[in-house]
Design an enzyme around this catalytic site. Structure first.
Site, PDB file in Angstrom:
ATOM      1  N   CYS B  42       0.828  -1.211   0.000  1.00 35.69           N
ATOM      2  CA  CYS B  42       0.000   0.000   0.000  1.00 35.69           C
ATOM      3  C   CYS B  42       0.858   1.255   0.000  1.00 35.69           C
ATOM      4  CB  CYS B  42      -0.919   0.030   1.211  1.00 35.69           C
ATOM      5  SG  CYS B  42      -2.018  -1.379   1.287  1.00 35.69           S
ATOM      6  N   CYS B 111      -2.876   8.903   6.085  1.00 34.21           N
ATOM      7  CA  CYS B 111      -1.589   8.882   6.800  1.00 34.21           C
ATOM      8  C   CYS B 111      -1.806   9.136   8.283  1.00 34.21           C
ATOM      9  CB  CYS B 111      -0.642   9.945   6.254  1.00 34.21           C
ATOM     10  SG  CYS B 111      -0.189   9.676   4.531  1.00 34.21           S
TER      11      CYS B 111
END
Lengths: 415, 139
Positions: B42, B111
């Site tokens: 990812c 994030c």
């Protein structure tokens, strides 16, 4: 040496100042409409367009009547793919009958893939060829996919992300020599190829060829489509209707300054091509060999010999591409990392080659060009090496690798 | 991606980079909690380690991160915020606070989510190692 360094010539190139000089009078002095037949302004503009048409044709080994000016390679691809498929369709849209078969490849540019998807919605069958690990589409792969109802093959000449070169002349040969005697039209998106590598549409068996001005040191917003007129004569259904310019294939007032610039860009590419191929191959090879010598766990993506001489695509293990570019703040380049794409998916081109997702995230594309200087190569290698060292100090994956842990064996939670 | 000044600052000068030992060592030490979240395929992996003193306070934190600039900044910021908190106070850190502090654009919100996951995973690891959950349940 000026900073930043531009290593993104596959995205676009600096317009050559000689091209700009050729264009300038056409904005303010020779501003006529090339379609105006009754006064000097129009004649003067038409002269500029005629010269440009010859310059483009010469670069391709074509006749000037075979050149259609467009807004760029995306438009050329759309016109070629949808225009040819609709012209040679076996049955009308909506009839429910099979309309014909088109062959392309999974790692083509979106400007080819999306028109092909459109054709599927209109009832055409499309085969998407998958390359091997070397990234190359061979004539053999195309031959195996051919059907009795195949009407069009559209394969790019050189790939924009990895620079690999497909077997276009051989594919053209088999399109033109079918056992049935019925020719299949070959379109090639030659955006990355033309102007950089020798092209002869007759020798190379091409029926339709897309190209763009801004990839060859010309202006943005202008391109061309080569449409074969003889043996066989290829016809298209136009996408854009209006004043009937460009033999009816592309209505709209011609972008005279842009077209003049495209022509000049083609002329310069032709003059400088042989020397540039050797010079850029030398620089690219030095860039690659220095990176491989100084940094461990790197991988060059795509077949190394059958590649454009100015392009390289390298994965740096255990380092993410976007952060690598952030660290290399003096170098403009591209990455296959998801973080650089709107879709948050890593490069589908690298995926097609079987490059793992984690190495796709770790990839950089560097594409050199006419204005690349040797000292820029050395500076870039230093900066990339420093960045990789810094980011590997930060990388938990590099730690694991150093400790002998196989990161592919860990059960990661994908998110 | 054009980042805000705080992301750039954390990226250029990441705080508390490192590890308290090899993977094997940190697994065995009871005063450490480690969270390893994300996945290489990812494009982001965060490793967050906390060192907890006897009173249950996080006396030190370290991170390593494979990921984009905002992933590195989010995990760097997380270590700064964790230091000096108790483990329960650590759980109060929310991804939205990280987004706000770093002015992360919408495409980079994941994030901050990953950083929050890393914090939770590290604290959970510490608790498991020390039987804290079990003790709390008994009391």
């Amino acid at each position: 040496m000026d900073l930043p360094i531009y290593f993104d010539n596959a995205a676009t190139t600096r317009c050559d100042p000689r091209v700009v000089d050729a264009m300038l009078p056409y904005f303010t002095d020779f501003y006529g409409n090339s379609g105006s037949r009754n006064h000097g302004f129009g004649w003067r503009a038409e002269e500029g367009v005629d010269l440009a048409r010859k310059q483009v044709a010469d670069l391709l080994g074509a006749d000037r009547k075979e050149i259609i000016f467009t807004s760029g390679a995306t438009e050329s691809n759309n016109l070629a793919i949808k225009g040819a498929a609709r012209m040679y369709a076996k049955s009308p849209e909506g009839s429910g009958e099979p309309r014909g078969h088109v062959i392309t490849a999974v790692h083509e540019h979106k400007a080819t893939l999306d028109p092909c998807k459109r054709l599927q919605k209109e009832g055409f069958d499309v085969t998407y060829l998958e390359p091997g690990a070397d990234g190359i589409i061979t004539a053999d792969m195309v031959e195996k996919a051919m059907r009795d109802d195949t009407i069009l093959v559209t394969i790019m000449w050189a790939n924009n992300e990895i620079g690999t070169i497909n077997e276009i002349p051989q594919i053209g040969e088999l399109c033109h020599n079918r056992p049935s005697g019925k020719e299949v039209v070959l379109h090639t998106d030659a955006t990355q190829w033309v102007g950089k590598m020798p092209t002869d549409v007759n020798r190379d068996n091409i029926d339709l060829l897309s190209m763009s001005g801004h990839k060859i040191y010309g202006p943005k917003g202008v391109g061309a489509l080569y449409v074969r007129r003889r043996r066989p004569r290829v016809r298209l259904v136009a996408l854009q209707e209006g004043g009937g310019q460009e033999r009816g294939y592309r209505s709209g007032t011609l972008n005279v300054p842009g077209i003049v610039g495209l022509g000049k860009a083609c002329e310069l590419c032709m003059q400088e091509m042989d020397a540039e191929i050797e010079r850029l191959r030398g620089l690219r090879d030095r860039l690659e060999s220095e990176i491989e010598r100084r940094i461990d766990e790197v991988q060059v993506n795509g077949q190394r010999d059958k590649r454009l001489p100015h392009t390289t695509n390298i994965s740096f293990g255990f380092v993410e591409g976007e952060s690598l570019m952030m660290s290399c703040k003096d170098i403009a380049m591209s990455s296959g990392s998801a973080c650089t794409s709107a879709s948050l998916e890593p490069s589908y081109v690298l995926k097609a080659l079987g490059v793992g997702d984690e190495l796709a995230h770790s990839s950089l594309r560097m594409s050199l060009g006419r204005f690349t200087k040797p000292e820029e190569i050395d500076y870039a290698v230093d900066q990339i090496e420093q960045a990789v060292i810094k980011l590997r100090e930060l990388s938990p994956l590099y730690d694991m690798h150093q400790e002998g842990i196989d990161i592919t064996k860990i059960e990661w939670q994908s998110h | 991606m054009a980042y805000g000044p705080k992301v750039i600052d954390h990226y250029n000068n990441p705080r508390n980079v490192g590890t308290f030992g090899t993977q094997k060592e940190i697994k065995e030490r009871k005063d450490l909690g480690v969270g390893l979240v994300g996945a290489p395929e990812c494009g982001d992996v965060m490793q967050l380690q906390i060192k907890v003193d006897e009173s249950g306070k996080i006396e030190d934190a370290k991170f390593k991160c494979f990921g984009c600039g905002s992933a590195i900044a989010s995990s760097s910021l997380a270590t700064e915020w964790l230091k000096g908190r108790t483990i329960d106070e650590g759980l109060e850190i929310k991804n939205t606070q990280i987004v706000e502090e770093l002015s992360l654009p919408p495409v980079k919100i994941h994030c901050s989510v990953l950083a929050e996951d890393a914090i939770r995973a590290a604290i959970a690891d510490y608790k498991t190692k020390n039987g804290v959950e079990a003790a709390a349940a008994k009391a």
